[in-house]
Write a protein that holds these residues in place. Structure first.
Motif, mmCIF file in Angstrom:
data_model
loop_
_atom_site.group_PDB
_atom_site.id
_atom_site.type_symbol
_atom_site.label_atom_id
_atom_site.label_comp_id
_atom_site.label_asym_id
_atom_site.label_seq_id
_atom_site.Cartn_x
_atom_site.Cartn_y
_atom_site.Cartn_z
ATOM 1 N N THR A 2 -4.122 6.185 -8.295
ATOM 2 C CA THR A 2 -2.796 5.832 -8.781
ATOM 3 C C THR A 2 -1.967 5.177 -7.707
ATOM 4 N N GLY A 3 -1.158 4.226 -8.138
ATOM 5 C CA GLY A 3 -0.189 3.641 -7.232
ATOM 6 C C GLY A 3 1.110 4.376 -7.400
ATOM 7 N N SER A 4 1.450 4.699 -8.638
ATOM 8 C CA SER A 4 2.662 5.458 -8.924
ATOM 9 C C SER A 4 2.249 6.617 -9.822
ATOM 10 N N PRO A 5 3.040 7.688 -9.833
ATOM 11 C CA PRO A 5 2.652 8.842 -10.651
ATOM 12 C C PRO A 5 2.511 8.477 -12.128
ATOM 13 N N GLY A 6 3.100 7.351 -12.530
ATOM 14 C CA GLY A 6 3.108 6.983 -13.947
ATOM 15 C C GLY A 6 1.768 6.604 -14.519
ATOM 16 N N GLY A 7 0.876 5.993 -13.732
ATOM 17 C CA GLY A 7 -0.363 5.546 -14.357
ATOM 18 C C GLY A 7 -1.422 5.208 -13.340
ATOM 19 N N ASP A 8 -2.634 5.006 -13.822
ATOM 20 C CA ASP A 8 -3.754 4.709 -12.936
ATOM 21 C C ASP A 8 -3.700 3.265 -12.470
ATOM 22 N N MET A 9 -3.962 3.072 -11.169
ATOM 23 C CA MET A 9 -4.017 1.714 -10.641
ATOM 24 C C MET A 9 -5.386 1.130 -10.965
ATOM 25 N N GLN A 10 -5.381 -0.132 -11.386
ATOM 26 C CA GLN A 10 -6.656 -0.794 -11.629
ATOM 27 C C GLN A 10 -6.903 -1.811 -10.528
ATOM 28 N N TRP A 11 -8.145 -1.880 -10.103
ATOM 29 C CA TRP A 11 -8.510 -2.824 -9.045
ATOM 30 C C TRP A 11 -9.222 -4.014 -9.650
ATOM 31 N N CYS A 12 -8.882 -5.212 -9.165
ATOM 32 C CA CYS A 12 -9.530 -6.426 -9.654
ATOM 33 C C CYS A 12 -10.231 -7.133 -8.520
ATOM 34 N N PHE A 13 -11.248 -7.878 -8.910
ATOM 35 C CA PHE A 13 -11.928 -8.739 -7.952
ATOM 36 C C PHE A 13 -10.997 -9.882 -7.562
ATOM 37 N N SER A 14 -10.958 -10.203 -6.266
ATOM 38 C CA SER A 14 -10.151 -11.333 -5.822
ATOM 39 C C SER A 14 -11.030 -12.422 -5.219
ATOM 40 N N GLN A 15 -11.836 -12.069 -4.204
ATOM 41 C CA GLN A 15 -12.660 -13.072 -3.525
ATOM 42 C C GLN A 15 -13.923 -12.431 -2.971
ATOM 43 N N VAL A 16 -14.918 -13.280 -2.712
ATOM 44 C CA VAL A 16 -16.072 -12.834 -1.941
ATOM 45 C C VAL A 16 -16.411 -13.927 -0.937
ATOM 46 N N LYS A 17 -16.690 -13.507 0.297
ATOM 47 C CA LYS A 17 -17.020 -14.453 1.371
ATOM 48 C C LYS A 17 -18.466 -14.233 1.792
ATOM 49 N N TYR A 439 -16.039 -8.603 0.462
ATOM 50 C CA TYR A 439 -15.345 -8.606 -0.829
ATOM 51 C C TYR A 439 -13.879 -8.261 -0.609
ATOM 52 N N ILE A 440 -13.005 -8.952 -1.326
ATOM 53 C CA ILE A 440 -11.589 -8.628 -1.266
ATOM 54 C C ILE A 440 -11.134 -8.277 -2.679
ATOM 55 N N PHE A 441 -10.574 -7.085 -2.824
ATOM 56 C CA PHE A 441 -10.069 -6.614 -4.112
ATOM 57 C C PHE A 441 -8.581 -6.356 -3.996
ATOM 58 N N GLN A 442 -7.879 -6.404 -5.132
ATOM 59 C CA GLN A 442 -6.448 -6.101 -5.109
ATOM 60 C C GLN A 442 -6.077 -5.406 -6.413
ATOM 61 N N ASP A 443 -4.911 -4.728 -6.398
ATOM 62 C CA ASP A 443 -4.531 -4.030 -7.614
ATOM 63 C C ASP A 443 -4.092 -5.034 -8.677
ATOM 64 N N LYS A 444 -4.276 -4.645 -9.924
ATOM 65 C CA LYS A 444 -3.965 -5.540 -11.036
ATOM 66 C C LYS A 444 -2.464 -5.656 -11.178
#
Length: 446
Positions: A2-17, A439-444
């Motif tokens: 979670t990022g905030s208590p309100g909900g689950d954080m989702q991770w997305c693909f951003s880049q691959v080197k 791999y670089i991932f970031q939150d949605k």
């Protein structure tokens, strides 16, 4: 996670080197990953002695869903293979650690080390060049002074941006054994380097001498029972550092007490659970990484099967323990035979110390949310590499009937392992090194 208590954080693909080929060149295997203090730069080191620095592009304010990308900023050869003629040993060029120094001016500085030699690199930009010299032509040839009839003032003309990496200091000949850690002190003037048996303290300006602050080498090497596996300075107290050992202990030392910190101030050790005692207990209790939290109150240690969070005020046991891949406990015999049991996994904190991350096998990596006591397993793979594709949590089946989305323990690939991970100091952006890909991932962003 979670990022905030309100909900689950989702991770997305951003880049691959890195290259897509299945046959990986040994020199391309990533051996360390490190964000700088702002997160704008991301450095990787590899077994070929190269350092590659990626720079975060300024994100488009009008389209927040397109987050900033990391593009190659500078690549340079940090270390070359060497040969120790006295010991008839090859010194490989592999980069063991990279540590950024806090930025003081327009240039950036980082420390990189192989097994024996630490180097301080300056990374600077040049976008202007001088033109109109009096004594030489534009192509660099010197003029005959007798032909010069008038003086002109040279001018700076704009040119394409050049990023230069230059070695400013070389700290050599201080380690008999292989360097496993480098840590910059909060005074920004000194740093420590640790090998298997000793820890040295350096001044960033002085290369010809260092002070030995820990020495655990016994008089008779046959009595050697443990080695130093990692060491780190406290993020705020310049006199305090910790080092971990292959016996699963962490020692906290205070440099105000004495010049040689062979006597620790605190010893953090968890008594072993007798029910889990086995032939491999000693090997899997060895600590592969230790990291202070950003606020300096806690430290995290990684051993083969778990991550532990320790409160610096309590030495008797960790305040939190997270199982990374408990399903491997029954597989330790085969992991010993294929040498995987000696893999050194690293761990890292997120920017506000609420989540910790570490790697596993099959290109899985694990996140543990400390506040909500939740954890997730994610995978870094080419299959999930469409832009902004959300990562699906993975589950490992430990026995009984395997569900549709689960992967069985026996089909895990132990050659695919994530040893090195890094978390952006301010944002939810993570860098995860598989064998030769980053791999670089970031939150949605909703």
């Amino acid at each position: 996670v979670t990022g905030s208590p309100g909900g689950d954080m989702q991770w997305c693909f951003s880049q691959v080197k890195g290259a897509i080929d299945d046959d990986v060149a040994e020199a391309d295997i990533i051996s360390t990953v490190e964000f700088n203090h702002t997160g704008e730069l991301l450095a990787t080191g590899d077994k070929g002695g190269r350092v590659v620095i990626f720079q975060q592009e300024i994100e488009n304010k009008n389209q927040p869903q397109f987050r900033s990308e990391y593009n190659v900023y500078s690549t340079f050869q940090s270390h070359e293979p060497e040969f120790d003629y006295l010991k008839s040993l090859e010194i490989e060029e592999k980069i063991n650690k990279i540590r950024w120094l806090p930025q003081k001016n327009a240039a950036q500085f980082l420390l990189s080390t192989n097994d024996k030699t630490i180097k301080l690199w300056k990374i600077s930009e040049r976008d202007k060049r001088p033109e109109g010299y009096n004594l030489k032509e534009e192509d660099g040839r010197y003029k005959d002074p007798n032909t010069i009839t008038s003086l002109r003032v040279p001018v700076l003309k704009p040119m394409d941006l050049m990023v230069e990496a230059s070695p400013r200091r070389v700290f050599a000949n201080a380690h008999t054994y292989h360097i496993n850690s480098v840590s910059v002190n909060s005074d920004n003037e000194t740093y420590l380097s640790a090998d298997d048996l000793r820890i040295n303290l350096w001044h960033l300006e002085i290369t010809d001498r260092s002070f030995n602050i820990v020495d655990i080498k016994p008089a008779n090497m046959e009595e050697l029972t443990e080695v130093i596996t990692a060491a780190e300075f406290h993020p705020h107290q310049c006199n305090t550092f910790v080092y971990s050992s292959s016996k699963g202990t962490i020692r906290l030392c205070d440099m105000r007490v004495s010049a040689l910190c062979d006597k620790h101030s605190k010893l953090f050790e968890e008594p072993e659970d007798p029910s889990n005692r086995s032939f491999f207990s000693e090997i899997i209790s060895s600590i592969s990484d230790v990291k202070f939290s950003h606020n300096g109150r806690y430290m995290m240690t990684r051993d083969y099967l778990s991550v532990k969070i320790w409160d610096l005020n309590m030495e008797t046991r960790p305040v939190e323990t997270y199982q990374v891949h408990e399903y491997l406990r029954s597989k330790l015999c085969s992991l010993y035979e294929n040498d995987c049991i000696f893999d050194k996994f690293e761990c890292c904190w997120n920017g506000n110390d609420s989540v910790v991350m570490t790697g596993s096998y099959n290109n899985f990596f694990r996140m543990f949310d400390r506040g909500h006591r939740r954890d997730v397993t994610l995978e870094a793979s080419r299959e999930n590499s469409k832009p902004m594709q959300v990562l699906k949590p993975r589950k490992v089946c430990t026995g009984g009937k395997r569900k549709k989305d689960e992967i069985s323990v026996d089909s895990l690939d132990f050659n695919k392992k994530i040893l090195h991970t890094a978390w952006h100091p301010q944002d939810n952006i993570i860098a995860v090194a598989t064998t030769n890909n980053l791999y670089i991932f970031q939150d949605k962003v909703n």
